[in-house]
Design a protein around this motif. Structure first.
Motif, PDB file in Angstrom:
ATOM      1  N   ALA A 333      42.374  50.588  37.522  1.00  0.00           N
ATOM      2  CA  ALA A 333      42.138  49.761  36.335  1.00  0.00           C
ATOM      3  C   ALA A 333      41.674  48.368  36.762  1.00  0.00           C
ATOM      4  CB  ALA A 333      43.411  49.643  35.507  1.00  0.00           C
ATOM      5  N   PRO A 334      40.547  47.887  36.273  1.00  0.00           N
ATOM      6  CA  PRO A 334      40.133  46.513  36.570  1.00  0.00           C
ATOM      7  C   PRO A 334      41.217  45.531  36.109  1.00  0.00           C
ATOM      8  CG  PRO A 334      38.360  47.732  35.502  1.00  0.00           C
ATOM      9  CD  PRO A 334      39.585  48.581  35.393  1.00  0.00           C
ATOM     10  N   GLN A 335      41.318  44.404  36.812  1.00  0.00           N
ATOM     11  CA  GLN A 335      42.406  43.470  36.544  1.00  0.00           C
ATOM     12  C   GLN A 335      41.884  42.069  36.243  1.00  0.00           C
ATOM     13  OE1 GLN A 335      45.681  43.728  39.465  1.00  0.00           O
ATOM     14  NE2 GLN A 335      44.600  45.431  40.420  1.00  0.00           N
ATOM     15  N   VAL A 336      42.629  41.357  35.398  1.00  0.00           N
ATOM     16  CA  VAL A 336      42.481  39.910  35.248  1.00  0.00           C
ATOM     17  C   VAL A 336      43.843  39.320  35.556  1.00  0.00           C
ATOM     18  CG1 VAL A 336      42.063  37.977  33.692  1.00  0.00           C
ATOM     19  CG2 VAL A 336      40.650  40.035  33.524  1.00  0.00           C
ATOM     20  N   VAL A 337      43.932  38.535  36.608  1.00  0.00           N
ATOM     21  CA  VAL A 337      45.205  37.955  37.018  1.00  0.00           C
ATOM     22  C   VAL A 337      45.259  36.500  36.574  1.00  0.00           C
ATOM     23  CG1 VAL A 337      46.769  37.514  38.929  1.00  0.00           C
ATOM     24  CG2 VAL A 337      45.269  39.514  38.998  1.00  0.00           C
ATOM     25  N   VAL A 338      46.295  36.184  35.789  1.00  0.00           N
ATOM     26  CA  VAL A 338      46.552  34.817  35.342  1.00  0.00           C
ATOM     27  C   VAL A 338      47.811  34.361  36.072  1.00  0.00           C
ATOM     28  CG1 VAL A 338      46.848  33.292  33.361  1.00  0.00           C
ATOM     29  CG2 VAL A 338      45.580  35.434  33.091  1.00  0.00           C
ATOM     30  N   PRO A 339      47.682  33.849  37.304  1.00  0.00           N
ATOM     31  CA  PRO A 339      48.861  33.596  38.137  1.00  0.00           C
ATOM     32  C   PRO A 339      49.717  32.454  37.593  1.00  0.00           C
ATOM     33  CG  PRO A 339      46.900  32.686  39.166  1.00  0.00           C
ATOM     34  CD  PRO A 339      46.428  33.444  37.958  1.00  0.00           C
ATOM     35  N   GLN A 340      51.033  32.662  37.652  1.00  0.00           N
ATOM     36  CA  GLN A 340      51.960  31.671  37.141  1.00  0.00           C
ATOM     37  C   GLN A 340      52.688  30.900  38.246  1.00  0.00           C
ATOM     38  OE1 GLN A 340      52.284  31.112  33.604  1.00  0.00           O
ATOM     39  NE2 GLN A 340      50.405  32.314  33.835  1.00  0.00           N
ATOM     40  N   TRP A 347      47.928  37.016  45.096  1.00  0.00           N
ATOM     41  CA  TRP A 347      47.488  38.319  44.603  1.00  0.00           C
ATOM     42  C   TRP A 347      46.237  38.184  43.746  1.00  0.00           C
ATOM     43  CZ3 TRP A 347      49.145  42.272  47.111  1.00  0.00           C
ATOM     44  CH2 TRP A 347      50.420  42.262  47.696  1.00  0.00           C
ATOM     45  N   ALA A 348      46.142  37.101  42.985  1.00  0.00           N
ATOM     46  CA  ALA A 348      44.915  36.860  42.205  1.00  0.00           C
ATOM     47  C   ALA A 348      43.711  36.759  43.135  1.00  0.00           C
ATOM     48  CB  ALA A 348      45.066  35.591  41.376  1.00  0.00           C
ATOM     49  N   GLY A 349      43.889  36.043  44.237  1.00  0.00           N
ATOM     50  CA  GLY A 349      42.807  35.907  45.203  1.00  0.00           C
ATOM     51  C   GLY A 349      42.424  37.224  45.843  1.00  0.00           C
ATOM     52  N   ARG A 350      43.425  38.074  46.110  1.00  0.00           N
ATOM     53  CA  ARG A 350      43.122  39.370  46.709  1.00  0.00           C
ATOM     54  C   ARG A 350      42.349  40.260  45.737  1.00  0.00           C
ATOM     55  NH1 ARG A 350      41.824  40.149  50.830  1.00  0.00           N
ATOM     56  NH2 ARG A 350      42.413  42.372  50.823  1.00  0.00           N
ATOM     57  N   ILE A 356      37.905  43.938  42.498  1.00  0.00           N
ATOM     58  CA  ILE A 356      38.507  44.886  41.548  1.00  0.00           C
ATOM     59  C   ILE A 356      38.969  44.181  40.273  1.00  0.00           C
ATOM     60  CG2 ILE A 356      39.175  46.491  43.350  1.00  0.00           C
ATOM     61  CD1 ILE A 356      42.019  45.397  43.205  1.00  0.00           C
ATOM     62  N   GLY A 357      38.557  42.939  40.102  1.00  0.00           N
ATOM     63  CA  GLY A 357      38.934  42.189  38.912  1.00  0.00           C
ATOM     64  C   GLY A 357      38.590  40.730  39.072  1.00  0.00           C
ATOM     65  N   ALA A 358      39.209  39.924  38.221  1.00  0.00           N
ATOM     66  CA  ALA A 358      38.929  38.486  38.203  1.00  0.00           C
ATOM     67  C   ALA A 358      40.220  37.703  38.321  1.00  0.00           C
ATOM     68  CB  ALA A 358      38.201  38.108  36.914  1.00  0.00           C
ATOM     69  N   ALA A 359      40.150  36.559  38.989  1.00  0.00           N
ATOM     70  CA  ALA A 359      41.275  35.637  39.094  1.00  0.00           C
ATOM     71  C   ALA A 359      41.049  34.491  38.118  1.00  0.00           C
ATOM     72  CB  ALA A 359      41.415  35.108  40.519  1.00  0.00           C
ATOM     73  N   HIS A 360      41.961  34.343  37.164  1.00  0.00           N
ATOM     74  CA  HIS A 360      41.848  33.230  36.228  1.00  0.00           C
ATOM     75  C   HIS A 360      42.185  31.938  36.946  1.00  0.00           C
ATOM     76  CE1 HIS A 360      43.025  30.489  32.943  1.00  0.00           C
ATOM     77  NE2 HIS A 360      42.111  31.145  32.257  1.00  0.00           N
ATOM     78  N   ASP A 361      41.473  30.885  36.625  1.00  0.00           N
ATOM     79  CA  ASP A 361      41.678  29.579  37.267  1.00  0.00           C
ATOM     80  C   ASP A 361      42.838  28.859  36.587  1.00  0.00           C
ATOM     81  OD1 ASP A 361      41.502  27.265  38.698  1.00  0.00           O
ATOM     82  OD2 ASP A 361      39.677  26.537  37.708  1.00  0.00           O
ATOM     83  N   GLY A 362      44.038  29.025  37.162  1.00  0.00           N
ATOM     84  CA  GLY A 362      45.209  28.333  36.633  1.00  0.00           C
ATOM     85  C   GLY A 362      46.056  29.194  35.727  1.00  0.00           C
ATOM     86  N   PRO A 363      47.279  28.719  35.407  1.00  0.00           N
ATOM     87  CA  PRO A 363      48.248  29.533  34.677  1.00  0.00           C
ATOM     88  C   PRO A 363      48.109  29.514  33.164  1.00  0.00           C
ATOM     89  CG  PRO A 363      49.252  27.460  35.304  1.00  0.00           C
ATOM     90  CD  PRO A 363      47.868  27.445  35.889  1.00  0.00           C
ATOM     91  N   SER A 371      38.356  35.177  28.021  1.00  0.00           N
ATOM     92  CA  SER A 371      37.212  36.030  27.663  1.00  0.00           C
ATOM     93  C   SER A 371      36.229  36.133  28.819  1.00  0.00           C
ATOM     94  CB  SER A 371      36.500  35.467  26.433  1.00  0.00           C
ATOM     95  OG  SER A 371      37.287  35.573  25.278  1.00  0.00           O
ATOM     96  N   ALA A 372      35.964  35.007  29.479  1.00  0.00           N
ATOM     97  CA  ALA A 372      35.030  35.012  30.613  1.00  0.00           C
ATOM     98  C   ALA A 372      35.555  35.887  31.740  1.00  0.00           C
ATOM     99  CB  ALA A 372      34.799  33.582  31.093  1.00  0.00           C
ATOM    100  N   ALA A 373      36.868  35.779  32.036  1.00  0.00           N
ATOM    101  CA  ALA A 373      37.455  36.602  33.092  1.00  0.00           C
ATOM    102  C   ALA A 373      37.399  38.084  32.715  1.00  0.00           C
ATOM    103  CB  ALA A 373      38.891  36.166  33.350  1.00  0.00           C
ATOM    104  N   LEU A 374      37.652  38.384  31.459  1.00  0.00           N
ATOM    105  CA  LEU A 374      37.591  39.775  31.006  1.00  0.00           C
ATOM    106  C   LEU A 374      36.183  40.345  31.108  1.00  0.00           C
ATOM    107  CD1 LEU A 374      39.996  39.971  27.929  1.00  0.00           C
ATOM    108  CD2 LEU A 374      39.933  41.560  29.873  1.00  0.00           C
ATOM    109  N   ARG A 375      35.194  39.537  30.794  1.00  0.00           N
ATOM    110  CA  ARG A 375      33.819  40.010  30.907  1.00  0.00           C
ATOM    111  C   ARG A 375      33.516  40.440  32.334  1.00  0.00           C
ATOM    112  NH1 ARG A 375      32.756  35.949  27.053  1.00  0.00           N
ATOM    113  NH2 ARG A 375      32.242  34.399  28.653  1.00  0.00           N
TER     114      ARG A 375
END
Length: 418
Positions: A333-340, A347-350, A356-363, A371-375
């Motif tokens: 499953a593609p991932q969007v990680v919003v690290p807290q 893990w977001a960076g990995r 295999i997905g996107a790392a959101h910039d910030g928590p 939306s941009a990360a999901l795209r």
């Protein structure tokens, strides 16, 4: 043969032990788990017929209470936990052949002390590598004890980390060790880790780099067995339309930076998913996320088996815990990680580095940023890459570790005379 597993933490600390315990039982071992006094953990272990002995306070209650622990509270809470661990484990570990400990430093130090007193085999395991000394990455700072900004050499930072651990936890540990006739520990971290700690993560998702300062054994991630069917209402929702996007932040509490207003983060997430033309699956988690309206394109769930669910979703939006990251990767499953916090930015960076997905910039996401990360996560290229990586994720980590533990125990036992 009897083995005791000891932890103190959130679901991410307990769930891998479920997988490990199941493999030990399959090999004929009697298993007992000491974990925080949370009913959800006891039920999770009951699912595989493994008894749990509660130790210390409820982990969920501790982090979601009206006044969550502050940095100043850390030594006091650690001392309370050390006392609880010594009291509980000293009784529970009687008659065991081995004790495997994980999670936070004071808990594991107490566990090893009890194993030392009883003369039983001890192993330490971690489910993310950032707490293991390495020249390739810096340590995670303890609350209230930031590292000097001018220090950038990782080995110097690890020396400072050892000093912090001794200052925060050394007195409580040595006091209780003295009460059972054990000498003081000079270096708490070194004592807990041993010369050969286990790293229960997937080598593709979390490669351990050499040369390193420790002889680390990477077993692969400990995946729990699929024994819990998905709730009928959830299955009906999944069957009623296109695969939804899962949104969940696991054991993260409302006090976490991005979740201080759970109604806001739920609205942001739902609107971001809807902007992609997708249905939404909201996991309540410890932050108590909830739906924002009664439209039939959204469904809210409690605790469910991620391994059974993630193969049926379009993408997984989550906080970046090791377990959730691995489960989503294994499912393709593609991932969007919003690290807290803590290891979650890693893990977001990995996820981003593997494509295999996107790392959101910030928590703290906005509808636009999420939306941009999901795209990115929902592009055909990312989906194809997630599917390809899924085929490389090892599923035998718990089996490897269980066999390795039994082999070590058998080699340490004296020969039986005939």
């Amino acid at each position: 043969m009897r083995v005791l597993l000891s932890t103190y933490g959130s679901r991410g600390d307990v769930e891998p032990l479920v997988g490990f315990a199941a493999q030990l039982r399959a090999l004929g071992v009697q298993v007992l788990v000491c974990a925080p006094a949370d009913a959800e953990f006891a039920q999770r272990l009951a699912d595989i017929d493994v008894p749990m002995v509660p130790v210390g306070r409820s982990a969920r209650g501790l982090v979601t209470g009206a006044t969550p622990p502050s940095a100043a509270d850390l030594p006091r809470h650690a001392a309370e936990l050390v006392a609880a661990q010594f009291d509980t484990l000293a009784t529970v570990a009687e008659g065991c052949d081995a004790l495997v400990a994980t999670s936070i430093m004071p808990s594991a130090a107490a566990a090893r002390s009890v194993a030392e007193k009883l003369g039983i085999h001890y192993e330490y395991v971690t489910f993310q590598q950032l707490t293991l000394p390495s020249p390739h990455h810096p340590p995670l700072p303890y609350p209230g004890r930031p590292f000097p900004p001018e220090v950038t050499d990782n080995r110097v930072l690890w020396d400072l980390d050892a000093q912090s651990i001794n200052a925060l936890f050394g007195t409580a540990i040595d006091t209780h060790r003295a009460s059972i006739g054990l000498p003081p520990v000079g270096d708490v971290r070194e004592y807990v880790h041993t010369e050969q700690p286990w790293l229960a993560t997937d080598p593709i998702l979390d490669p351990w780099l050499e040369p390193a300062d420790l002889d680390v054994v990477q077993t692969g991630a400990w995946l729990a067995p699929d024994v819990r069917p998905l709730p009928a209402e959830l299955v009906a929702f999944l069957d009623a339309g296109t695969p939804p996007v899962y949104v969940g932040f696991g054991s993260m509490a409302k006090q976490t930076a991005g979740l201080r207003a759970p109604e806001k983060i739920a609205r942001v997430a739902i609107e971001a998913v809807r902007a992609q033309g997708r249905r939404v699956l909201v996991a309540r988690g410890w932050a108590d996320l909830a739906l924002i309206d009664d439209r039939d394109d959204c469904f809210a769930i409690g605790e469910v088996d991620h391994r059974a669910l993630f193969g049926r979703v379009a993408a997984v939006v989550h906080h970046g815990g090791a377990g959730t990251t691995t489960a989503a990767a294994r499912a393709g499953a593609p991932q969007v990680v919003v690290p807290q916090a803590v290891d979650q930015p890693y893990w977001a960076g990995r996820v981003a580095a593997l494509g295999i997905g996107a790392a959101h910039d910030g928590p703290i996401p906005t509808t636009e940023s999420l939306s941009a990360a999901l795209r990115t996560a929902l592009t055909p290229e990312t989906c194809e890459r997630a599917s390809a990586v899924a085929a490389t994720i090892r599923t035998d980590g718990a089996t490897v570790a269980a066999k390795m533990l039994l082999d070590k125990i058998s080699r340490q036992r004296p020969p039986v005379s005939v």
